[in-house]
Design a protein around this motif. Structure first.
Motif, PDB file in Angstrom:
ATOM      1  N   UNK A 263       0.832  -1.208   0.000  1.00  0.00           N
ATOM      2  CA  UNK A 263       0.000   0.000   0.000  1.00  0.00           C
ATOM      3  C   UNK A 263       0.866   1.257   0.000  1.00  0.00           C
ATOM      4  N   UNK A 264       1.958   1.233   0.759  1.00  0.00           N
ATOM      5  CA  UNK A 264       2.855   2.390   0.806  1.00  0.00           C
ATOM      6  C   UNK A 264       3.500   2.647  -0.555  1.00  0.00           C
ATOM      7  N   UNK A 265       3.999   1.589  -1.187  1.00  0.00           N
ATOM      8  CA  UNK A 265       4.613   1.755  -2.509  1.00  0.00           C
ATOM      9  C   UNK A 265       3.593   2.252  -3.530  1.00  0.00           C
ATOM     10  N   UNK A 266       2.368   1.713  -3.452  1.00  0.00           N
ATOM     11  CA  UNK A 266       1.324   2.163  -4.364  1.00  0.00           C
ATOM     12  C   UNK A 266       0.984   3.632  -4.175  1.00  0.00           C
ATOM     13  N   UNK A 267       0.937   4.071  -2.907  1.00  0.00           N
ATOM     14  CA  UNK A 267       0.642   5.476  -2.632  1.00  0.00           C
ATOM     15  C   UNK A 267       1.751   6.385  -3.167  1.00  0.00           C
ATOM     16  N   UNK A 268       3.002   5.969  -2.984  1.00  0.00           N
ATOM     17  CA  UNK A 268       4.116   6.766  -3.493  1.00  0.00           C
ATOM     18  C   UNK A 268       4.101   6.836  -5.018  1.00  0.00           C
ATOM     19  N   UNK A 269       3.704   5.735  -5.653  1.00  0.00           N
ATOM     20  CA  UNK A 269       3.671   5.704  -7.122  1.00  0.00           C
ATOM     21  C   UNK A 269       2.669   6.701  -7.689  1.00  0.00           C
ATOM     22  N   UNK A 270       1.665   7.094  -6.901  1.00  0.00           N
ATOM     23  CA  UNK A 270       0.696   8.084  -7.385  1.00  0.00           C
ATOM     24  C   UNK A 270       1.361   9.427  -7.661  1.00  0.00           C
ATOM     25  N   UNK A 271       2.540   9.634  -7.085  1.00  0.00           N
ATOM     26  CA  UNK A 271       3.264  10.877  -7.339  1.00  0.00           C
ATOM     27  C   UNK A 271       3.682  11.045  -8.783  1.00  0.00           C
ATOM     28  N   UNK A 272       3.692   9.952  -9.560  1.00  0.00           N
ATOM     29  CA  UNK A 272       4.034  10.064 -10.985  1.00  0.00           C
ATOM     30  C   UNK A 272       3.039  10.945 -11.731  1.00  0.00           C
TER      31      UNK A 272
ATOM     32  N   UNK B 208       7.817  -2.366  -8.515  1.00  0.00           N
ATOM     33  CA  UNK B 208       7.083  -1.527  -7.568  1.00  0.00           C
ATOM     34  C   UNK B 208       7.978  -0.415  -7.019  1.00  0.00           C
ATOM     35  N   UNK B 209       9.235  -0.738  -6.767  1.00  0.00           N
ATOM     36  CA  UNK B 209      10.188   0.273  -6.288  1.00  0.00           C
ATOM     37  C   UNK B 209      10.385   1.360  -7.337  1.00  0.00           C
ATOM     38  N   UNK B 210      10.500   0.948  -8.593  1.00  0.00           N
ATOM     39  CA  UNK B 210      10.665   1.918  -9.676  1.00  0.00           C
ATOM     40  C   UNK B 210       9.493   2.892  -9.718  1.00  0.00           C
ATOM     41  N   UNK B 211       8.282   2.375  -9.628  1.00  0.00           N
ATOM     42  CA  UNK B 211       7.110   3.244  -9.640  1.00  0.00           C
ATOM     43  C   UNK B 211       7.093   4.199  -8.463  1.00  0.00           C
ATOM     44  N   UNK B 212       7.456   3.692  -7.269  1.00  0.00           N
ATOM     45  CA  UNK B 212       7.472   4.539  -6.079  1.00  0.00           C
ATOM     46  C   UNK B 212       8.556   5.613  -6.172  1.00  0.00           C
ATOM     47  N   UNK B 213       9.726   5.239  -6.699  1.00  0.00           N
ATOM     48  CA  UNK B 213      10.824   6.208  -6.829  1.00  0.00           C
ATOM     49  C   UNK B 213      10.462   7.308  -7.820  1.00  0.00           C
ATOM     50  N   UNK B 214       9.844   6.938  -8.941  1.00  0.00           N
ATOM     51  CA  UNK B 214       9.389   7.953  -9.896  1.00  0.00           C
ATOM     52  C   UNK B 214       8.323   8.844  -9.267  1.00  0.00           C
ATOM     53  N   UNK B 215       7.469   8.239  -8.442  1.00  0.00           N
ATOM     54  CA  UNK B 215       6.448   9.027  -7.751  1.00  0.00           C
ATOM     55  C   UNK B 215       7.058  10.050  -6.811  1.00  0.00           C
TER      56      UNK B 215
ATOM     57  N   UNK C 117      16.219   9.712  -8.690  1.00  0.00           N
ATOM     58  CA  UNK C 117      15.294   8.575  -8.763  1.00  0.00           C
ATOM     59  C   UNK C 117      16.008   7.269  -8.424  1.00  0.00           C
ATOM     60  N   UNK C 118      17.217   7.067  -8.950  1.00  0.00           N
ATOM     61  CA  UNK C 118      17.926   5.822  -8.676  1.00  0.00           C
ATOM     62  C   UNK C 118      18.350   5.745  -7.214  1.00  0.00           C
TER      63      UNK C 118
END
Length: 672
Positions: A356-365, A521-528, A623-624
């Motif tokens: 859920x945390x990673x998904x929430x961070x990914x919304x930042x994209x 999932x980490x990639x999506x969260x980092x981009x977010x 991001x990396x």
């Protein structure tokens, strides 16, 4: 082994020094290989005089230019014309409000020689000087390229020194030894030296593009990935020194234990980077082989030279914390043991919360800024950017960047007429002719890289069949379109290649899928997180079109590293008879510290890019670095461990370890 390395470095030395000579940062080194704008840039090289170096000298006085200002401008431009061979005599173009005077300057003398181009720009800047409230700035494509080249040139020395300093500080804190930290750092330096010579060889043999960006990231990979491999090897070597009296025997055991994981780790990174060869973008395609060379040279140094040096130095290299033969490490409850216990008690709860945390961070994209414009690529505004901004304000109905059209010579007149009749075109004129092509310079009515200018470029391409449309704005448009194409091609290749290596190493389908899903999932969260930081915190007005692809390749390839370290140890514990939950928690307890240290080092090395002066490099480094930290302290420690505990033996399906044990918590005789 030391003797072999001395001979190897003696042979490689002359080639490593030549890498800078073949490093180029021209537009064609970054443009899409098959794009229309790339075709224009290459055809211009064949026209009489070769590539045109285009500048704009901008004279500005907020209260309005005086007669003396105009005389000063004419005198300075006359001096420029006397000192250099220009395609046409300089002619001033005044702005409607009388505050600005623009002098286009063009020369074919530098050609494709970047040093001559930079020398011309520097001389024009030295000749056209501000005085008494009159500001003079030099802009245009050549000035922008010179300022960008200055940043890329700084990647060599400052990037290397900063990376070495960051890694040195972290190794001192990790090892708490006055000598041990120096050994892997020196070996990484040797690996970087070898990588530079190998990169030069790639360029000479296969024409591999070497740019400031790819060479800089190659150095970061050597020190980041190489230090990670060293941390894993030294940690295992320390363990084995307590079990073996002779350092030689301890090192053999350490290499047997962690060698497969290190080899698989480097293999995933190399395979992921080589997938960039399928990219159409020249900068991405060139980065693949150079990054692979960096990783493989780091691997070679850490699995051959580092063990030799450590064995020769013996146990004393660990002073003052020397691992004595027959001793046991001081028993203490580590942070990772506590984290593992929490993951082991409620694995599904931890897994759901982390996801859920990673998904929430990914919304930042959704908050990522739009495509980065050329004038916004610098962190600090150089002289060329200020000049172009002054032009945009003073000449709102005239573009300061030409659109270059290459038309077949036998249809040049018709192409000129069609260009003049295209909506959004303010002016068009024929230029040089050669090799069957005629150059037509088009001036758009809209500002550079605006929606209206983009529409004009697309209209020209539609109305001029058989011709090619290029120039700075067309190049940026092609960069965006090509990156979208490259993502569709490269991303599946990366996922497939990494999955295959993991399946072969772990002999399972479930465990590799878990690791790959985790890094995606980490990639999506980092981009977010980038979307939340780039505009509000850093003040960036756009995001680099290539950020998504490059960050994906690096985070997937590098992130799987830590999953390999953890899962390989988990499999080893399972083969030795541990129950599934016990194997997962033991693997986390024994490798957690190493993974954390490796993650900190890798994140710190990529974070060095955030101080390099170009927005694309800052964004990529951010991001990396953030992604590696998320992967290290959240995904590996909590989510992968929780998933492994929850799945039990099924994590190794369909391998033999997935089958029920004949006795409680035991597995059959260990298999290969």
């Amino acid at each position: 082994m030391l003797g072999l390395w001395v001979v190897l470095l003696a042979v490689a030395g002359p080639f490593a020094a030549r890498l800078t000579d073949v490093q180029h940062d021209r537009a064609t080194d970054y443009l899409p290989a098959s794009a229309d704008s790339t075709r224009v840039a290459r055809l211009q090289d064949r026209l009489p005089g070769g590539e045109t170096t285009e500048l704009v000298v901008v004279y500005h006085r907020a209260a309005g230019l005086t007669a003396a200002d105009r005389a000063t401008a004419a005198r300075q431009l006359t001096a420029v014309a006397h000192r250099h061979t220009l395609t046409t005599p300089p002619r001033g173009v005044p702005s409607a409000d009388g505050t600005t005077l623009m002098y286009p300057v063009a020369s074919n003398a530098p050609g494709t020689d970047e040093k001559k181009r930079d020398a011309l720009v520097d001389d024009v800047r030295a000749t056209a000087r501000s005085a008494d409230g009159l500001t003079v700035r030099v802009g245009g494509p050549a000035a922008l390229a010179t300022d960008a080249s200055a940043v890329y040139s700084s990647l060599g020395g400052p990037l290397l020194y900063t990376t070495v300093a960051v890694v040195a500080v972290l190794l001192i804190l990790i090892y708490r030894s006055p000598l041990l930290w120096l050994v892997p750092l020196a070996v990484a330096g040797v690996g970087d030296f070898l990588a530079r010579s190998a990169a030069y060889g790639l360029h000479q043999l296969f024409g591999t593009t070497v740019s400031g960006q790819s060479a800089g990231i190659m150095t970061i990979l050597v020190f980041g990935a190489g230090t990670d491999y060293a941390l894993l090897l030294v940690s295992r070597y320390r363990e084995e020194l307590r079990r073996h009296e002779r350092p030689y025997d301890a090192m053999r055991a350490a290499l047997r234990g962690c060698g497969p994981a290190v080899l698989a780790s480097s293999g995933t990174v190399a395979a992921g980077l080589l997938c960039l060869l399928a990219a159409d973008l020249n900068s991405s395609r060139g980065m693949g082989p150079l990054g692979t060379v960096g990783v493989l040279c780091a691997l070679a140094a850490m699995l051959t030279l580092l063990p030799a040096v450590l064995v020769l130095l013996g146990r004393r290299v660990f002073w003052p914390l020397v691992p004595a033969y027959g001793s046991s490490p001081k028993a203490r409850r580590s942070l990772f043991a506590a984290m593992g216990s929490s993951a082991g008690r409620r694995p599904l709860t931890v897994l759901a919360a982390g996801a859920a945390l990673l998904g929430a961070l990914a919304l930042g994209t959704l908050n990522l800024p739009g495509p980065l414009k050329q004038l916004d690529t610098f962190v600090d505004r150089p002289d060329s950017v200020t000049a172009m901004e002054t032009l945009a304000a003073a000449y709102p109905q005239r573009s300061a960047q030409p659109i270059e059209v290459l038309a077949p010579a036998d249809r040049a007149d018709a192409a000129l007429t069609a260009a003049e009749g295209t909506r959004g075109v303010a002016a068009a004129r024929k230029g040089r002719t050669g090799g069957g092509w005629t150059e037509i310079t088009v001036t758009a009515a809209a500002p550079p890289q605006s929606a209206a200018e983009t529409a004009t470029i697309e209209a020209l391409r539609h109305r001029l069949p058989g011709s090619h449309v290029g120039g700075p704005s067309a190049q940026q448009l092609d960069l965006k379109d090509t990156d979208a194409r490259d993502r569709l091609v490269v991303v599946p290749l990366v996922l497939l290649s990494v999955l295959l290596i993991l399946v072969l190493l772990l002999r399972s389908l479930v465990a590799p899928l878990i690791l790959v899903a985790a890094v995606v999932a980490v990639w999506g969260a980092a981009l977010g997180l980038g979307g939340l930081a780039f505009g509000p915190l850093f003040g960036f007005h756009g995001s680099d079109p290539g950020l998504g692809l490059l960050s994906f390749v690096f985070l997937v390839a590098l992130g799987v590293d830590y999953g390999i370290f953890l899962m390989h140890r988990m499999r080893e514990e399972s083969l030795n008879g541990a129950a599934p939950a016990e194997a997962a928690l033991t693997a986390l307890r024994t490798t957690g510290g190493v993974i954390a240290s490796a993650g900190l080092v890798l994140a710190a090395t990529f974070a060095v890019l955030t101080d390099m002066g170009l927005v694309p490099l800052v964004q990529l480094g951010f991001v990396i670095a953030v992604g590696v930290l998320l992967d290290t302290f959240l995904v590996r420690t909590y989510l992968v461990t929780s998933a492994s505990v929850a799945l039990g033996r099924r994590v190794w399906w369909p391998g033999r370890l997935s089958r029920p044990a004949p006795g409680p918590d035991r597995v059959p005789e260990p298999v290969g």
